[in-house]
Motif scaffolding. Structure first.
Motif, PDB file in Angstrom:
ATOM      1  N   ALA A 132       8.997  31.894 -27.714  1.00 30.76           N
ATOM      2  CA  ALA A 132       8.807  33.074 -26.868  1.00 30.76           C
ATOM      3  C   ALA A 132       8.399  34.274 -27.709  1.00 30.76           C
ATOM      4  O   ALA A 132       7.503  35.042 -27.324  1.00 30.76           O
ATOM      5  CB  ALA A 132      10.088  33.378 -26.093  1.00 30.76           C
ATOM      6  N   ARG A 133       9.024  34.449 -28.854  1.00 32.72           N
ATOM      7  CA  ARG A 133       8.675  35.584 -29.721  1.00 32.72           C
ATOM      8  C   ARG A 133       7.232  35.469 -30.212  1.00 32.72           C
ATOM      9  O   ARG A 133       6.515  36.480 -30.304  1.00 32.72           O
ATOM     10  CB  ARG A 133       9.648  35.648 -30.896  1.00 32.72           C
ATOM     11  N   GLU A 134       6.805  34.258 -30.522  1.00 31.51           N
ATOM     12  CA  GLU A 134       5.410  34.071 -30.938  1.00 31.51           C
ATOM     13  C   GLU A 134       4.446  34.417 -29.810  1.00 31.51           C
ATOM     14  O   GLU A 134       3.408  35.052 -30.027  1.00 31.51           O
ATOM     15  CB  GLU A 134       5.195  32.621 -31.396  1.00 31.51           C
ATOM     16  N   PHE A 135       4.795  34.002 -28.590  1.00 31.68           N
ATOM     17  CA  PHE A 135       3.950  34.280 -27.440  1.00 31.68           C
ATOM     18  C   PHE A 135       3.891  35.780 -27.164  1.00 31.68           C
ATOM     19  O   PHE A 135       2.823  36.338 -26.869  1.00 31.68           O
ATOM     20  CB  PHE A 135       4.500  33.539 -26.218  1.00 31.68           C
ATOM     21  N   VAL A 136       5.029  36.460 -27.274  1.00 36.23           N
ATOM     22  CA  VAL A 136       5.069  37.914 -27.086  1.00 36.23           C
ATOM     23  C   VAL A 136       4.178  38.602 -28.114  1.00 36.23           C
ATOM     24  O   VAL A 136       3.383  39.493 -27.782  1.00 36.23           O
ATOM     25  CB  VAL A 136       6.518  38.436 -27.182  1.00 36.23           C
ATOM     26  N   ALA A 137       4.309  38.208 -29.372  1.00 38.40           N
ATOM     27  CA  ALA A 137       3.501  38.827 -30.425  1.00 38.40           C
ATOM     28  C   ALA A 137       2.012  38.626 -30.166  1.00 38.40           C
ATOM     29  O   ALA A 137       1.205  39.554 -30.334  1.00 38.40           O
ATOM     30  CB  ALA A 137       3.890  38.239 -31.784  1.00 38.40           C
ATOM     31  N   GLU A 138       1.641  37.430 -29.719  1.00 36.56           N
ATOM     32  CA  GLU A 138       0.231  37.136 -29.428  1.00 36.56           C
ATOM     33  C   GLU A 138      -0.293  38.018 -28.303  1.00 36.56           C
ATOM     34  O   GLU A 138      -1.405  38.569 -28.388  1.00 36.56           O
ATOM     35  CB  GLU A 138       0.109  35.661 -29.041  1.00 36.56           C
ATOM     36  N   ARG A 139       0.493  38.185 -27.244  1.00 31.49           N
ATOM     37  CA  ARG A 139       0.036  38.934 -26.083  1.00 31.49           C
ATOM     38  C   ARG A 139       0.093  40.447 -26.297  1.00 31.49           C
ATOM     39  O   ARG A 139      -0.671  41.187 -25.677  1.00 31.49           O
ATOM     40  CB  ARG A 139       0.859  38.534 -24.853  1.00 31.49           C
ATOM     41  N   LEU A 140       1.003  40.928 -27.137  1.00 31.51           N
ATOM     42  CA  LEU A 140       1.091  42.367 -27.386  1.00 31.51           C
ATOM     43  C   LEU A 140       0.085  42.847 -28.425  1.00 31.51           C
ATOM     44  O   LEU A 140      -0.238  44.040 -28.468  1.00 31.51           O
ATOM     45  CB  LEU A 140       2.504  42.751 -27.837  1.00 31.51           C
ATOM     46  N   ALA A 141      -0.418  41.956 -29.260  1.00 33.08           N
ATOM     47  CA  ALA A 141      -1.314  42.366 -30.345  1.00 33.08           C
ATOM     48  C   ALA A 141      -2.525  43.163 -29.852  1.00 33.08           C
ATOM     49  O   ALA A 141      -2.851  44.211 -30.434  1.00 33.08           O
ATOM     50  CB  ALA A 141      -1.759  41.147 -31.156  1.00 33.08           C
ATOM     51  N   PRO A 142      -3.221  42.734 -28.780  1.00 34.49           N
ATOM     52  CA  PRO A 142      -4.358  43.540 -28.314  1.00 34.49           C
ATOM     53  C   PRO A 142      -3.950  44.924 -27.823  1.00 34.49           C
ATOM     54  O   PRO A 142      -4.712  45.889 -27.972  1.00 34.49           O
ATOM     55  CB  PRO A 142      -4.944  42.700 -27.171  1.00 34.49           C
ATOM     56  N   ALA A 143      -2.750  45.027 -27.244  1.00 38.10           N
ATOM     57  CA  ALA A 143      -2.272  46.338 -26.783  1.00 38.10           C
ATOM     58  C   ALA A 143      -2.029  47.265 -27.962  1.00 38.10           C
ATOM     59  O   ALA A 143      -2.398  48.452 -27.930  1.00 38.10           O
ATOM     60  CB  ALA A 143      -1.000  46.167 -25.960  1.00 38.10           C
TER      61      ALA A 143
END
Length: 317
Positions: A189-200
């Motif tokens: 989950a933390r990896e997925f969060v990091a991936e999705r927040l990176a563009p923001a």
């Protein structure tokens, strides 16, 4: 001018009926309502609404129409739909249902699917109204069920905004199946969060912010738990401040709890019990990045958000 604002998100549908001062200078609440309907149930996996989610939303919206009528009607209605409706292939079912229900209180009214950018700007307008402009620039974060909006701005308006495809429902359904989540699930989950927040984080220069403002149910629930409130109290939550040490402590505890333990928390809405762990992981990741980039060391939580922004938009449109 009396207005009705309806915000239909991935997890909840909310209503605000308010009298708006001329030019949108302020709001006087007449009714605020929230129902957890989980409209986005399964949308991340299937790309479509399930019938039971549409029906739960229909029941809640019918109640809201009755509330509006009971207050004598309004001058204008705006219903905004966000992440789940943007993603659903069968969203025409949703539009047909909402237009039929809204007809008695606002002839011709339809639900709008707003872009992530418009969602961000409405959230910012609602969130900063009670804040001292001298504390800006503000980074407003609206952590929803399907998406998370980051908006940077000050008294002159928004300077940067981005909508990330991550939220408490999306993350829970994709990564957090066990009760409580396993270490492997939390890591994924933390990896997925990091991936999705990176563009923001690439689009919004959080280093320029002086104050971080969090809105919506995940943030307000974390604030309630941080204060150890025996029951949910919006007056004590609104504009409360949580230091990052306390924030990480609360987020870590909520992620590690069983659903039964979360449900026993007096300030926890039943509709947030199964998704607050996912929301906490997103919040903790935001705190880590914002703290490192800006030097901010606390989160200010606002009860005013996109719902207020929708109401204010009716006064200036």
């Amino acid at each position: 001018m009396r207005v009705a604002a309806i915000d239909c998100g991935t997890n909840s549908i909310r209503l605000l009926v308010a009298d708006v001062e001329a030019g949108g200078a302020g709001l006087r609440d007449l009714s605020r309502e929230m129902r957890v309907v989980r409209l986005g149930q399964g949308v991340d996996a299937t790309g479509a609404f399930v019938p039971e989610a549409i029906d739960r939303t229909r029941v809640a919206l019918a109640e809201y129409v009755d509330i509006i009528g009971g207050l004598g009607g309004v001058d204008a209605v705006r219903m905004v739909a966000t992440s789940a409706t943007r993603d659903a292939a069968n969203r025409d079912l949703f539009f047909d249902m909402t237009s039929r229900l809204l007809e008695p209180v606002a002839a011709g009214a339809v639900a709008e699917v707003v872009t992530g950018d418009e969602e961000a700007r409405l959230s910012f307008a609602g969130a900063v109204g009670d804040l001292d402009p001298a504390d800006g620039p503000f980074l407003v974060v609206d952590l929803g069920g399907g998406s998370t909006e980051l908006v940077l701005g000050d008294g002159s308006g928004v300077s940067a905004a981005h909508s990330a495809d991550i939220g408490c429902v999306r993350l829970t359904e994709r990564c957090l199946a066990s009760d409580p989540p396993t270490a492997a699930e939390i890591g994924a989950a933390r990896e997925f969060v990091a991936e999705r927040l990176a563009p923001a984080f690439a689009a919004v220069p959080v280093a320029q912010a002086r104050t971080w403002v969090g809105v919506a149910g995940t943030m307000t629930t974390i604030a309630a738990v941080a204060q150890d409130l025996p029951e949910y109290d919006p007056d004590r939550i609104h504009l409360s401040r949580i230091g990052f040490d306390a924030l990480h402590d609360v987020c870590g505890r909520l992620v590690g709890m069983t659903r039964e333990r979360r449900a026993a928390i007096g300030s926890m809405h039943p509709g947030r019990v199964d998704v607050i762990g996912g929301g906490s992981l997103v919040t903790a990741a935001l705190a880590d990045h914002i703290g490192a980039e800006s030097g901010i060391d606390s989160l200010v939580v606002s009860e005013h958000d996109i719902l207020d922004g929708i109401a204010l938009s009716l006064a200036v449109s």
